[in-house]
Design a protein around this motif. Structure first.
Motif, mmCIF file in Angstrom:
data_model
loop_
_atom_site.group_PDB
_atom_site.id
_atom_site.type_symbol
_atom_site.label_atom_id
_atom_site.label_comp_id
_atom_site.label_asym_id
_atom_site.label_seq_id
_atom_site.Cartn_x
_atom_site.Cartn_y
_atom_site.Cartn_z
ATOM 1 N N GLN A 2 0.929 -1.537 -0.129
ATOM 2 C CA GLN A 2 0.086 -0.021 0.214
ATOM 3 C C GLN A 2 1.064 1.199 0.012
ATOM 4 O OE1 GLN A 2 -2.452 0.113 3.478
ATOM 5 N NE2 GLN A 2 -3.855 2.025 3.020
ATOM 6 N N GLU A 3 0.257 2.310 -0.997
ATOM 7 C CA GLU A 3 1.249 3.399 -1.064
ATOM 8 C C GLU A 3 0.614 4.344 0.304
ATOM 9 O OE1 GLU A 3 0.438 3.743 -4.917
ATOM 10 O OE2 GLU A 3 2.209 3.570 -5.482
ATOM 11 N N ILE A 4 1.603 4.734 0.376
ATOM 12 C CA ILE A 4 1.102 6.117 1.764
ATOM 13 C C ILE A 4 2.102 7.251 1.307
ATOM 14 C CG2 ILE A 4 1.514 6.677 4.243
ATOM 15 C CD1 ILE A 4 2.195 4.006 4.678
ATOM 16 N N GLY A 49 3.777 9.685 -17.732
ATOM 17 C CA GLY A 49 4.650 9.865 -18.518
ATOM 18 C C GLY A 49 5.018 11.886 -17.920
ATOM 19 N N ALA A 50 5.392 11.989 -19.035
ATOM 20 C CA ALA A 50 6.481 13.092 -18.745
ATOM 21 C C ALA A 50 5.628 14.656 -18.385
ATOM 22 C CB ALA A 50 7.056 13.451 -20.154
ATOM 23 N N ASN A 51 4.275 14.626 -18.663
ATOM 24 C CA ASN A 51 3.282 15.213 -18.521
ATOM 25 C C ASN A 51 2.392 15.075 -17.433
ATOM 26 O OD1 ASN A 51 4.306 16.965 -20.140
ATOM 27 N ND2 ASN A 51 3.429 16.413 -21.620
ATOM 28 N N GLY A 52 2.982 13.902 -16.632
ATOM 29 C CA GLY A 52 1.853 13.969 -15.146
ATOM 30 C C GLY A 52 3.011 14.980 -13.852
ATOM 31 N N LYS A 53 1.861 13.812 -13.260
ATOM 32 C CA LYS A 53 2.291 14.300 -11.868
ATOM 33 C C LYS A 53 3.475 13.833 -11.123
ATOM 34 C CE LYS A 53 -2.313 15.217 -10.002
ATOM 35 N NZ LYS A 53 -3.266 14.562 -9.361
ATOM 36 N N VAL A 54 4.026 14.129 -10.745
ATOM 37 C CA VAL A 54 4.520 13.878 -9.538
ATOM 38 C C VAL A 54 4.211 13.441 -8.517
ATOM 39 C CG1 VAL A 54 7.336 13.971 -8.519
ATOM 40 C CG2 VAL A 54 6.847 14.872 -10.896
ATOM 41 N N LYS A 55 4.524 12.147 -7.736
ATOM 42 C CA LYS A 55 4.073 11.969 -6.608
ATOM 43 C C LYS A 55 4.976 11.463 -5.342
ATOM 44 C CE LYS A 55 -0.743 10.998 -7.378
ATOM 45 N NZ LYS A 55 -2.066 10.773 -7.193
ATOM 46 N N VAL A 56 5.027 11.913 -4.373
ATOM 47 C CA VAL A 56 6.150 11.456 -3.455
ATOM 48 C C VAL A 56 5.494 10.017 -2.420
ATOM 49 C CG1 VAL A 56 7.454 11.481 -1.251
ATOM 50 C CG2 VAL A 56 7.483 13.620 -3.236
#
Length: 99
Positions: A2-4, A49-56
């Motif tokens: 599970q991603e947190i 892809g290149a224009n997508g969101k960056v998630k942490v």
């Protein structure tokens, strides 16, 4: 796995501090809460892809699978817990009148 999210991890710390405050309300000895230093191992993932969101995402200890191909970073955060702009004590806000 599970991603947190990082925000969710910080919320869990906030919730634990609030719980400690509630549980210490009737205790004679209280502790002032100073800066809370936490360090997370995080994975930065670009979605779409290149224009997508960056998630942490906070990485679990022993995590494997798709995070094995993801770049991991360490993020250190210092939190200064306050209520109405004032430092808190464990038990501070729930003290009974006359105490």
């Amino acid at each position: 796995m599970q991603e947190i999210g990082l925000a969710e991890a910080v919320k869990a710390i906030r919730d634990e501090l609030a719980r400690a405050q509630r549980e210490g309300a009737e205790e004679e000895i209280r502790f002032s809460v100073g800066p809370v230093e936490v360090e997370f191992e995080v994975a930065m993932v670009r979605e779409g892809g290149a224009n997508g969101k960056v998630k942490v995402w906070v990485v679990e200890v022993g995590a494997s699978g798709k995070l094995a191909q993801t770049t991991r970073h360490r993020v250190a955060v210092t939190l200064d817990p306050r209520v109405d702009g004032k430092p808190i004590e464990v038990g501070d806000r729930l003290r009974k009148p006359g105490r």
